[in-house]
Design a protein around this motif. Structure first.
Motif, PDB file in Angstrom:
ATOM      1  N   GLY A 284       1.097  -1.146  -0.548  1.00 22.40           N
ATOM      2  CA  GLY A 284       0.001  -0.119  -0.032  1.00 22.40           C
ATOM      3  C   GLY A 284       0.823   1.215  -0.133  1.00 22.40           C
ATOM      4  O   GLY A 284       2.070   1.263  -0.377  1.00 22.40           O
ATOM      5  N   PRO A 285       0.045   2.650   0.110  1.00 25.68           N
ATOM      6  CA  PRO A 285       0.947   4.077  -0.444  1.00 25.68           C
ATOM      7  C   PRO A 285       1.706   3.894   1.249  1.00 25.68           C
ATOM      8  O   PRO A 285       1.067   3.293   2.095  1.00 25.68           O
ATOM      9  N   LEU A 286       2.716   4.530   0.723  1.00 27.84           N
ATOM     10  CA  LEU A 286       3.708   5.121   2.469  1.00 27.84           C
ATOM     11  C   LEU A 286       3.397   4.491   3.540  1.00 27.84           C
ATOM     12  O   LEU A 286       4.078   4.847   4.718  1.00 27.84           O
ATOM     13  N   PHE A 287       4.366   3.560   3.332  1.00 28.00           N
ATOM     14  CA  PHE A 287       4.465   1.400   3.443  1.00 28.00           C
ATOM     15  C   PHE A 287       5.457   0.732   2.946  1.00 28.00           C
ATOM     16  O   PHE A 287       5.307   0.314   1.291  1.00 28.00           O
ATOM     17  N   ASN A 288       5.760   0.103   3.789  1.00 27.38           N
ATOM     18  CA  ASN A 288       6.839  -1.299   2.972  1.00 27.38           C
ATOM     19  C   ASN A 288       6.786  -2.411   4.119  1.00 27.38           C
ATOM     20  O   ASN A 288       5.973  -2.112   5.072  1.00 27.38           O
ATOM     21  N   ARG A 289       7.433  -3.466   3.578  1.00 27.57           N
ATOM     22  CA  ARG A 289       7.037  -4.212   4.761  1.00 27.57           C
ATOM     23  C   ARG A 289       7.874  -4.721   6.023  1.00 27.57           C
ATOM     24  O   ARG A 289       7.542  -6.076   6.863  1.00 27.57           O
ATOM     25  N   TYR A 290       8.708  -3.780   6.154  1.00 25.45           N
ATOM     26  CA  TYR A 290       9.219  -3.501   7.093  1.00 25.45           C
ATOM     27  C   TYR A 290       8.419  -3.303   8.790  1.00 25.45           C
ATOM     28  O   TYR A 290       8.640  -3.826   9.864  1.00 25.45           O
ATOM     29  N   GLY A 291       7.083  -2.681   8.514  1.00 24.58           N
ATOM     30  CA  GLY A 291       5.618  -2.812   8.825  1.00 24.58           C
ATOM     31  C   GLY A 291       5.456  -4.124   9.497  1.00 24.58           C
ATOM     32  O   GLY A 291       4.340  -3.418   9.988  1.00 24.58           O
ATOM     33  N   SER A 292       5.960  -5.388   8.545  1.00 22.70           N
ATOM     34  CA  SER A 292       5.003  -6.419   8.643  1.00 22.70           C
ATOM     35  C   SER A 292       5.460  -6.670  10.005  1.00 22.70           C
ATOM     36  O   SER A 292       6.897  -7.597   9.769  1.00 22.70           O
ATOM     37  N   TYR A 293       5.000  -7.805  11.360  1.00 19.34           N
ATOM     38  CA  TYR A 293       5.900  -8.264  12.031  1.00 19.34           C
ATOM     39  C   TYR A 293       5.063  -9.377  12.819  1.00 19.34           C
ATOM     40  O   TYR A 293       3.800  -9.351  12.534  1.00 19.34           O
ATOM     41  N   ASP A 294       5.591  -9.985  13.491  1.00 18.50           N
ATOM     42  CA  ASP A 294       5.496 -11.241  14.209  1.00 18.50           C
ATOM     43  C   ASP A 294       6.193 -11.685  15.741  1.00 18.50           C
ATOM     44  O   ASP A 294       7.185 -10.577  15.640  1.00 18.50           O
ATOM     45  N   SER A 295       5.459 -12.182  16.435  1.00 18.07           N
ATOM     46  CA  SER A 295       5.646 -12.668  17.744  1.00 18.07           C
ATOM     47  C   SER A 295       6.844 -13.546  17.382  1.00 18.07           C
ATOM     48  O   SER A 295       6.752 -14.525  17.351  1.00 18.07           O
ATOM     49  N   GLU A 296       7.988 -13.770  18.184  1.00 18.54           N
ATOM     50  CA  GLU A 296       8.396 -14.915  18.438  1.00 18.54           C
ATOM     51  C   GLU A 296       9.685 -15.168  19.035  1.00 18.54           C
ATOM     52  O   GLU A 296       9.681 -14.473  19.988  1.00 18.54           O
ATOM     53  N   GLU A 297       9.687 -16.973  19.487  1.00 15.84           N
ATOM     54  CA  GLU A 297      10.067 -16.936  21.032  1.00 15.84           C
ATOM     55  C   GLU A 297      11.713 -16.906  20.727  1.00 15.84           C
ATOM     56  O   GLU A 297      12.164 -16.483  20.003  1.00 15.84           O
ATOM     57  N   ALA A 298      12.397 -17.522  22.001  1.00 13.62           N
ATOM     58  CA  ALA A 298      13.881 -17.221  22.500  1.00 13.62           C
ATOM     59  C   ALA A 298      14.852 -18.516  20.949  1.00 13.62           C
ATOM     60  O   ALA A 298      15.292 -17.607  20.292  1.00 13.62           O
ATOM     61  N   VAL A 299      13.258 -18.880  20.846  1.00 12.10           N
ATOM     62  CA  VAL A 299      13.736 -20.127  19.744  1.00 12.10           C
ATOM     63  C   VAL A 299      13.478 -19.971  18.133  1.00 12.10           C
ATOM     64  O   VAL A 299      12.365 -19.563  18.299  1.00 12.10           O
ATOM     65  N   THR A 300      14.697 -19.366  17.357  1.00  6.47           N
ATOM     66  CA  THR A 300      14.948 -19.076  16.189  1.00  6.47           C
ATOM     67  C   THR A 300      13.394 -19.746  15.373  1.00  6.47           C
ATOM     68  O   THR A 300      13.338 -21.570  15.560  1.00  6.47           O
ATOM     69  N   GLY A 301      12.425 -19.251  14.807  1.00  5.13           N
ATOM     70  CA  GLY A 301      11.866 -20.593  14.226  1.00  5.13           C
ATOM     71  C   GLY A 301      10.420 -20.574  14.687  1.00  5.13           C
ATOM     72  O   GLY A 301       9.543 -21.367  14.451  1.00  5.13           O
ATOM     73  N   CYS A 302      10.161 -20.671  16.068  1.00  3.34           N
ATOM     74  CA  CYS A 302       9.642 -21.299  16.862  1.00  3.34           C
ATOM     75  C   CYS A 302       8.194 -19.758  17.287  1.00  3.34           C
ATOM     76  O   CYS A 302       8.726 -18.312  18.137  1.00  3.34           O
ATOM     77  N   PRO A 303       7.130 -19.903  16.407  1.00  2.00           N
ATOM     78  CA  PRO A 303       6.593 -18.862  17.006  1.00  2.00           C
ATOM     79  C   PRO A 303       6.194 -18.061  18.631  1.00  2.00           C
ATOM     80  O   PRO A 303       5.870 -19.330  18.931  1.00  2.00           O
ATOM     81  N   GLY A 304       5.897 -16.883  18.430  1.00  2.29           N
ATOM     82  CA  GLY A 304       5.299 -16.713  19.872  1.00  2.29           C
ATOM     83  C   GLY A 304       4.395 -16.071  20.238  1.00  2.29           C
ATOM     84  O   GLY A 304       3.872 -15.847  19.474  1.00  2.29           O
ATOM     85  N   GLY A 305       3.801 -15.809  21.521  1.00  7.56           N
ATOM     86  CA  GLY A 305       2.725 -15.168  22.087  1.00  7.56           C
ATOM     87  C   GLY A 305       1.264 -16.129  21.091  1.00  7.56           C
ATOM     88  O   GLY A 305       0.436 -15.596  21.945  1.00  7.56           O
ATOM     89  N   GLN A 306       1.800 -17.785  21.317  1.00 12.14           N
ATOM     90  CA  GLN A 306       0.327 -18.666  20.837  1.00 12.14           C
ATOM     91  C   GLN A 306       0.430 -19.742  22.586  1.00 12.14           C
ATOM     92  O   GLN A 306       0.798 -19.129  23.305  1.00 12.14           O
ATOM     93  N   THR A 307      -0.049 -19.560  22.713  1.00 11.61           N
ATOM     94  CA  THR A 307      -1.229 -21.087  23.506  1.00 11.61           C
ATOM     95  C   THR A 307      -1.631 -22.452  23.310  1.00 11.61           C
ATOM     96  O   THR A 307      -1.648 -22.464  22.434  1.00 11.61           O
ATOM     97  N   GLY A 308      -0.069 -23.049  23.306  1.00 15.01           N
ATOM     98  CA  GLY A 308       0.025 -24.684  23.187  1.00 15.01           C
ATOM     99  C   GLY A 308      -0.092 -24.699  22.240  1.00 15.01           C
ATOM    100  O   GLY A 308      -0.337 -25.458  21.218  1.00 15.01           O
ATOM    101  N   GLY A 309       0.543 -23.466  21.092  1.00 11.21           N
ATOM    102  CA  GLY A 309       0.950 -23.896  19.440  1.00 11.21           C
ATOM    103  C   GLY A 309      -0.305 -23.034  18.793  1.00 11.21           C
ATOM    104  O   GLY A 309      -0.165 -23.536  17.653  1.00 11.21           O
ATOM    105  N   ASN A 310      -1.314 -22.668  19.291  1.00 17.80           N
ATOM    106  CA  ASN A 310      -2.374 -22.793  18.934  1.00 17.80           C
ATOM    107  C   ASN A 310      -2.464 -20.803  18.059  1.00 17.80           C
ATOM    108  O   ASN A 310      -1.601 -20.322  19.341  1.00 17.80           O
ATOM    109  N   PRO A 311      -3.553 -20.461  17.296  1.00 18.53           N
ATOM    110  CA  PRO A 311      -4.012 -21.241  16.671  1.00 18.53           C
ATOM    111  C   PRO A 311      -3.468 -21.908  15.229  1.00 18.53           C
ATOM    112  O   PRO A 311      -4.200 -23.021  14.868  1.00 18.53           O
ATOM    113  N   PHE A 312      -2.318 -21.514  14.985  1.00 17.03           N
ATOM    114  CA  PHE A 312      -1.670 -22.145  13.595  1.00 17.03           C
ATOM    115  C   PHE A 312      -0.359 -23.030  13.912  1.00 17.03           C
ATOM    116  O   PHE A 312       0.054 -22.386  15.064  1.00 17.03           O
ATOM    117  N   PRO A 313      -0.354 -24.238  13.519  1.00 16.89           N
ATOM    118  CA  PRO A 313       0.754 -24.904  14.343  1.00 16.89           C
ATOM    119  C   PRO A 313       2.023 -24.429  14.795  1.00 16.89           C
ATOM    120  O   PRO A 313       2.886 -23.824  13.216  1.00 16.89           O
TER     121      PRO A 313
END
Length: 590
Positions: A284-313
């Motif tokens: 979109g305008p006046l924006f780039n993908r550096y503004g898109s982010y997730d939560s990640e655990e200290a272990v690389t590749g493991c998503p953070g902010g989940q509850t027991g690995g949900n909603p996505f495995p």
């Protein structure tokens, strides 16, 4: 006098000797043997008149003095040349004038600036049925409030009447160094009809265009992506006060009509078959993908902010979650959007403006198609707060603004959008239409887990179905009852926002009468009637049952904190949303 049109294309100063020599040769007159002063062509009342550089009275005195032998011929010619040189040095090095905008140009044509303004002042009166009060629209155009973008239904009273400065634009355009290196800057100051906040100045377009090679024009900056007809067309030349919802939903990126990138194309005024190939951020305008982010655990590749690995495995081997909404990982930043369009001008040059204001004396017809691929759009982060989190809020708000709210909360999606269009114009009659199809590919293919049995517990509720694709089309036609003055137009549009859901179709009928007092888009009065029917069926994450939960029972009363979206779905009461609206709009383009 066949040479006059050739002179119409001349700019700047010319040598009078060249004019006199050409004129004498064409008319069979003897060529003068004495010196002739220089001058220039000046437009006056639609005609070009040759004006001498020297004051006529001074020239008359010099001629008489020469005829009477007071001065010699060399002395007379030197006086004329000295006068011309002085006049040239004393003249301004630039020009200022008004012609459909305020114009500033250097005499050598190395720089040109045009400043234009456009205003669309609108009064909207609308009548809605009771379904707009409850349940309202929480799926296609949901309101996202607060720092976490919490879902709210778009609800309102049955009757409304409001004034609105729908569009207010300031444009700066021209060329640098040469007429083949163009620039365009547009700033908008308007507010949408349903805007939640007051309007503010916003940079809409800023790009440079090189037309040095007709077969390979290059445009770079922020601008409307060359993808489909309604996306390219300017709002100043529409047959209706607003685009149909289906026209907004099927942009190249799925987020906005504008983006930042680069396009190569050929000159559509030279070649009957045109191509447009572009690469963009896709954010979109006046924006780039550096503004898109997730939560990640200290272990690389493991998503953070989940509850027991949900909603996505989570990937195998990831530890129990220790981080929540830290939003610390920029992902999908290697993705770009690719868009292309091809058009064949079968007859004439119908252009992209709607209607046949030019009252074409010969038939004008074109067909075209576009294809866009925009991968890696994160509609929610991979944590239990599906769709109501801080991350990617800009993406989510753009999706909701353009009617793609049903796609929120489904994780990372890849858009592949197709568009096909055609247009025909002849003697005030116009007909155009487009067909769209969007393939929505989800990175996480399974059904997301919505509820769990306590923190870290097993999944107790999944989404009842999967998000489908999206398709739609429209057709519109108009005719000038009074050539270039009075037009009537009608449009029908159809949109299925989720092909896996039922009861969600959006149909709209528009009729408009448009008056152009001076035969141009610069001054226009438009009255548009709209009838829209919007289905509320289908499943939307965070707004339909089952609602997202971090653990616990949904039947608990009062509503527990484990249900961040609340305990009652926003679509608990169904129904079809009906809206009838009359928009009276005045456009001034100066």
């Amino acid at each position: 006098m066949t040479f006059l049109p050739w002179f119409d294309r001349i700019e700047g100063r010319i040598r009078a000797v060249s004019v006199a020599w050409a004129f004498a040769c064409l008319m069979g007159m003897p060529v003068p043997g004495h010196a002739v002063e220089s001058g220039k062509l000046v437009e006056k009342d639609g005609q070009y008149v040759f004006v001498e550089s020297m004051d006529p009275a001074t020239k008359l005195l010099l001629d008489r003095a020469y005829d009477k032998g007071i001065i010699t011929r060399d002395e007379r010619d030197k006086a004329i040349k000295d006068s011309e040189a002085r006049a040239y040095i004393m003249q301004p090095s630039f020009k200022l004038w008004y012609d459909r905008g305020f114009n500033f140009s250097m005499n050598d044509n190395a720089f040109m600036l045009k400043i234009r303004g456009r205003m669309q002042l609108r009064e909207t009166t609308r009548w809605r049925n009771d379904a707009w009060r409850n349940p309202g629209d929480a799926k296609n155009f949901p309101e996202l409030l607060g720092v976490f973008g919490d879902y709210r239904a778009n609800r309102s009273e049955d009757f409304a009447s409001q004034f609105n400065l729908r569009r207010a634009r300031l444009m700066f355009l021209g060329h640098l160094l040469s007429p083949d290196f163009k620039y365009f800057v547009q700033i908008g100051f308007e507010t949408a009809e349903n805007a939640q906040t007051p309007g503010s100045a916003n940079l809409m377009d800023y790009y440079f265009l090189s037309t040095h090679l007709p077969l390979l024009n290059v445009q770079v900056g922020q601008y409307k992506v060359f993808f489909n007809r309604s996306q390219i067309n300017n709002t100043a030349s529409m047959q209706f006060a607003e685009r149909a919802p289906v026209q907004d939903a099927f942009t190249a990126s799925g987020l906005n009509r504008r983006d930042i990138g680069l396009t190569i194309m050929n000159d559509d005024e030279v070649y009957p078959v045109n191509y447009y190939l572009g690469i963009f951020n896709g954010a979109g305008p006046l924006f780039n993908r550096y503004g898109s982010y997730d939560s990640e655990e200290a272990v690389t590749g493991c998503p953070g902010g989940q509850t027991g690995g949900n909603p996505f495995p989570s990937p195998a081997g990831c530890p129990t979650n220790t981080r929540n909404l830290n939003s610390n990982f920029r992902n999908e930043i290697d993705k770009l959007m690719y868009a292309g369009r091809f058009q064949w001008n079968i007859l004439g040059r119908p252009g992209y403006g709607e209607g046949d204001l030019a009252y074409s004396e010969a038939p004008q017809m074109a067909v075209g198609g576009g294809l866009a691929y925009n991968p890696g759009i994160n509609t929610s982060t991979d944590n239990a707060f599906v769709g109501i989190d801080l991350a990617n809020l800009n993406f989510r708000r753009q999706l909701a603004t353009f009617g793609n709210g049903r796609q929120l909360g489904w994780g990372v999606v890849n858009y592949l959008t197709h568009a096909f269009d055609g247009v025909f114009k002849y003697r005030g009659f116009s007909l155009q239409g487009e067909y769209y199809f969007k393939n929505i590919d989800r990175t996480f293919n399974g059904r997301p887990c919505i509820q769990t049995a306590g923190t870290g517990g097993p999944c107790t509720a999944f989404s009842p179905g999967l998000l489908g694709n999206s398709m739609g089309w429209y057709v519109q036609s108009g005719y000038y009852l009074v050539p270039r003055k009075l037009e009537v137009a009608a449009r029908y549009s159809y949109w299925d926002p989720d092909t896996n859901s039922g009861g969600d179709l959006i149909r709209q009928v528009d009729a408009s009468i448009n008056w152009f007092p001076f035969g141009t888009y610069d001054y226009q009065l438009m009255v548009t009637y709209t009838n829209m029917a919007m289905g509320t069926g289908g499943y939307a994450i965070g707004r339909s049952n089952p609602l997202p939960s971090t653990g616990g029972s949904q039947s608990t009363v009062p509503c527990p904190a484990t249900f961040p979206s609340g305990c009652v779905p926003l679509d608990a009461r169904g129904g079809t949303l009906i809206e009838n609206a009359i928009r009276v709009q005045l456009q001034i383009f100066f």
